[in-house]
Scaffold this active site. Structure first.
Site, short mmCIF file in Angstrom:
data_model
loop_
_atom_site.label_atom_id
_atom_site.label_comp_id
_atom_site.label_asym_id
_atom_site.label_seq_id
_atom_site.Cartn_x
_atom_site.Cartn_y
_atom_site.Cartn_z
N LEU A 16 -1.81 -6.33 0.34
CA LEU A 16 -2.74 -5.80 1.34
C LEU A 16 -3.56 -4.63 0.80
O LEU A 16 -4.68 -4.40 1.24
CB LEU A 16 -1.98 -5.34 2.59
CG LEU A 16 -1.24 -6.43 3.37
CD1 LEU A 16 -0.46 -5.80 4.51
CD2 LEU A 16 -2.21 -7.47 3.90
N GLY A 17 -2.98 -3.89 -0.14
CA GLY A 17 -3.69 -2.74 -0.69
C GLY A 17 -2.98 -2.21 -1.92
O GLY A 17 -1.80 -2.50 -2.15
N LYS A 18 -3.73 -1.45 -2.73
CA LYS A 18 -3.14 -0.92 -3.95
C LYS A 18 -3.82 0.39 -4.32
O LYS A 18 -5.03 0.52 -4.23
CB LYS A 18 -3.29 -1.92 -5.10
CG LYS A 18 -2.56 -1.50 -6.38
CD LYS A 18 -2.63 -2.59 -7.44
CE LYS A 18 -1.83 -2.20 -8.68
NZ LYS A 18 -1.87 -3.25 -9.73
N THR A 24 0.81 -2.05 -1.15
CA THR A 24 1.25 -2.47 0.18
C THR A 24 1.21 -3.99 0.22
O THR A 24 0.21 -4.61 -0.19
CB THR A 24 0.33 -1.89 1.27
OG1 THR A 24 0.29 -0.47 1.14
CG2 THR A 24 0.85 -2.25 2.65
N LYS A 39 5.63 -1.10 2.00
CA LYS A 39 4.91 -0.10 1.21
C LYS A 39 5.81 0.31 0.05
O LYS A 39 6.97 0.68 0.26
CB LYS A 39 4.57 1.12 2.08
CG LYS A 39 3.65 0.79 3.24
CD LYS A 39 3.36 2.02 4.10
CE LYS A 39 2.46 2.99 3.37
NZ LYS A 39 2.02 4.11 4.24
N ASP A 139 -4.05 12.31 8.89
CA ASP A 139 -5.02 11.44 8.21
C ASP A 139 -5.60 10.43 9.18
O ASP A 139 -5.64 9.22 8.91
CB ASP A 139 -4.36 10.74 7.02
CG ASP A 139 -5.39 10.17 6.05
OD1 ASP A 139 -6.55 10.62 6.08
OD2 ASP A 139 -5.04 9.27 5.26
#
Length: 457
Positions: A16-18, A24, A39, A139
């Site tokens: 999903l993300g890096k 993730t 995560k 955040d």
């Protein structure tokens, strides 16, 4: 291709993300058959112990929270494989797209949707800030807010995700300053390592400004650290604009202090200062156009002022006397007729200008221009200046009378008594220009303190 299985339980589907030292994953829990988010934090060359502290704090925080709009803690793993070592946090998967993705896809949000979304997010913040000790997200931004199941009558289900920067007010980092958050959405105090519940309000306010303008806060101009956005959302309710400005006050002392206070002030707006809503003087014929792209001031013909009437009342009869009685004057008749004719032509031209000429001052995103319009003709008084060269807005006074508004760029652009403006019109136009340009009004003479206090904010 064989799927990766973590801890003999979680089947990885896709990434999903890096980020550096992190990734993730979307996976399936083989025991429950539910989708989960994993995560991972790796122990590599870029690893810092501070990252591990934040990672463990996120896990501990999620374990203690129980809210339908926040991902739920499921598991915490140690990764010990030949090619990777580190830690993994498993949490529930939330289906949906982020606000950032919605905006990038072209979706817009109506004012009612913005209000609905705001209330959902304030409810989440009230829950977080009422924990003991208070949980501060630190955040809040469009990419950390998910929307799912939008309908014609609802903005959809709202989720707040990514607690990787979370802090509670009891947490201390032994004298070190920890700066976390995202530039543009971080409250000024976060740059000094300080976070309080009002810091999350700033992030929410900046997020909503992005939502209503379509621009990242860093793309908007600032004045004394305040985000200048009101000129781009003139269609919004002034109370909502004022509330967003209140949420994003750079000073903690001036900002709304809690999510509960923010909720109450949204439902019961404060009285808006008059400086936010300048009013055109009664009887004024000036045409003002103001939107997110430009501000245009059109000053209509101001007719025959007293001094002009005095000049014409003397010049015209004198010219007529010279024209009719030229034979009684010991000067060449042709010269006399040329002189008297010139006076009459000049009087006619002056009269046409006084009765038909419009003045146009236009400032858009590229330039500022000043031109005259007369009977279908248009000409600039001088070459336009770039918009970015505008550096000052002032009112110049002579004695107790307002002389003119001056916009200082490469040249001075003046609007005042010479253009037929009254004192109240000058004050009104100065307020409108100040709001649109995001510039304070400078008064050039010390005896004008009464006007400075009335106009400068």
């Amino acid at each position: 291709m064989t799927s990766q299985i973590l801890a003999e339980r979680y089947e990885v589907h896709r990434q999903l993300g890096k980020q550096t030292g992190r990734q993730t994953l979307l996976a399936r829990d083989l025991q429950t058959q539910e989708l989960v988010v994993i995560k991972q934090l790796f122990l590599g060359r870029d690893f810092e112990w501070q990252d591990l502290k934040l990672f463990e704090r996120e896990a501990e925080t999620l374990k203690a929270l129980d809210h339908p709009a926040i991902p739920r803690y499921l598991d915490y793993l140690e990764i010990d494989e030949p090619d990777s070592k580190g830690f993994a946090l498993v949490q529930t998967y939330v289906e949906g797209k982020t606000l950032e993705e919605h905006l990038h896809s072209g979706r817009t949000f109506s004012e009612s949707e913005v209000q609905e979304l705001t209330k959902f997010l304030l409810e989440i913040l009230i829950y977080l800030h009422e924990q003991n000790p208070s949980v501060i997200h630190r955040d809040i931004k469009p990419s950390n807010i998910l929307l799912h199941s939008r309908s014609a009558h609802s903005v959809g289900q709202v989720y707040l995700v990514d607690f990787g920067s979370v802090q509670n007010q009891a947490a201390k980092f032994g004298g070190t300053i920890t700066v976390v958050g995202t530039y543009g959405y971080m409250a000024p105090e976060q740059f000094g390592g300080r976070s309080v519940p009002a810091s999350d309000l700033y992030g929410l306010g900046a997020t909503l400004i992005y939502l209503v303008t379509g621009l990242h806060p860093t793309e908007l101009s600032q004045q004394d650290l305040k985000i200048q956005f009101a000129d781009r959302v003139t269609q919004l309710n002034p109370n909502l604009i004022d509330w967003l400005e209140w949420m994003t006050e750079p000073s903690l002392e001036k900002r709304l202090s809690s999510a509960g206070e923010a909720w109450n002030s949204l439902a019961n707006p404060r009285e808006i200062p008059k400086s936010i809503m300048p009013v055109q003087p009664r009887g004024s014929d000036i045409k003002l156009t103001k939107n997110s792209e430009l501000i245009e001031i059109v000053i209509p013909p101001h007719g025959f002022a007293f001094d002009l009437v005095s000049i014409l009342s003397g010049a015209v009869p004198a010219s007529m006397v010279l024209w009719i009685n030229y034979y009684d004057i010991p000067i060449n008749p042709l010269v006399l007729r040329m002189i008297s004719g010139s006076f009459l032509v000049a009087a006619g031209v002056i009269s046409i200008f006084a009765l038909f000429r419009e003045l146009h001052l236009v400032i858009d995103r590229q330039q500022i221009s000043y031109s005259s319009h007369l009977l279908g003709l248009r000409w600039n008084h001088f070459q336009p200046d770039p918009r970015l060269h505008i550096r000052q807005l002032e009112i110049e006074k002579i004695g107790d009378n307002v002389s003119e508004v001056i916009i200082q760029a490469d040249k001075k652009y003046r609007l005042g008594v010479k253009q037929g403006l009254s004192e109240s019109e000058i004050k009104w136009l100065a307020s409108e220009l100040s709001q649109w340009l995001g510039l304070k009004i400078t008064i050039t003479q010390t005896e004008s303190k009464w006007l400075a206090s009335e106009l400068s904010q």
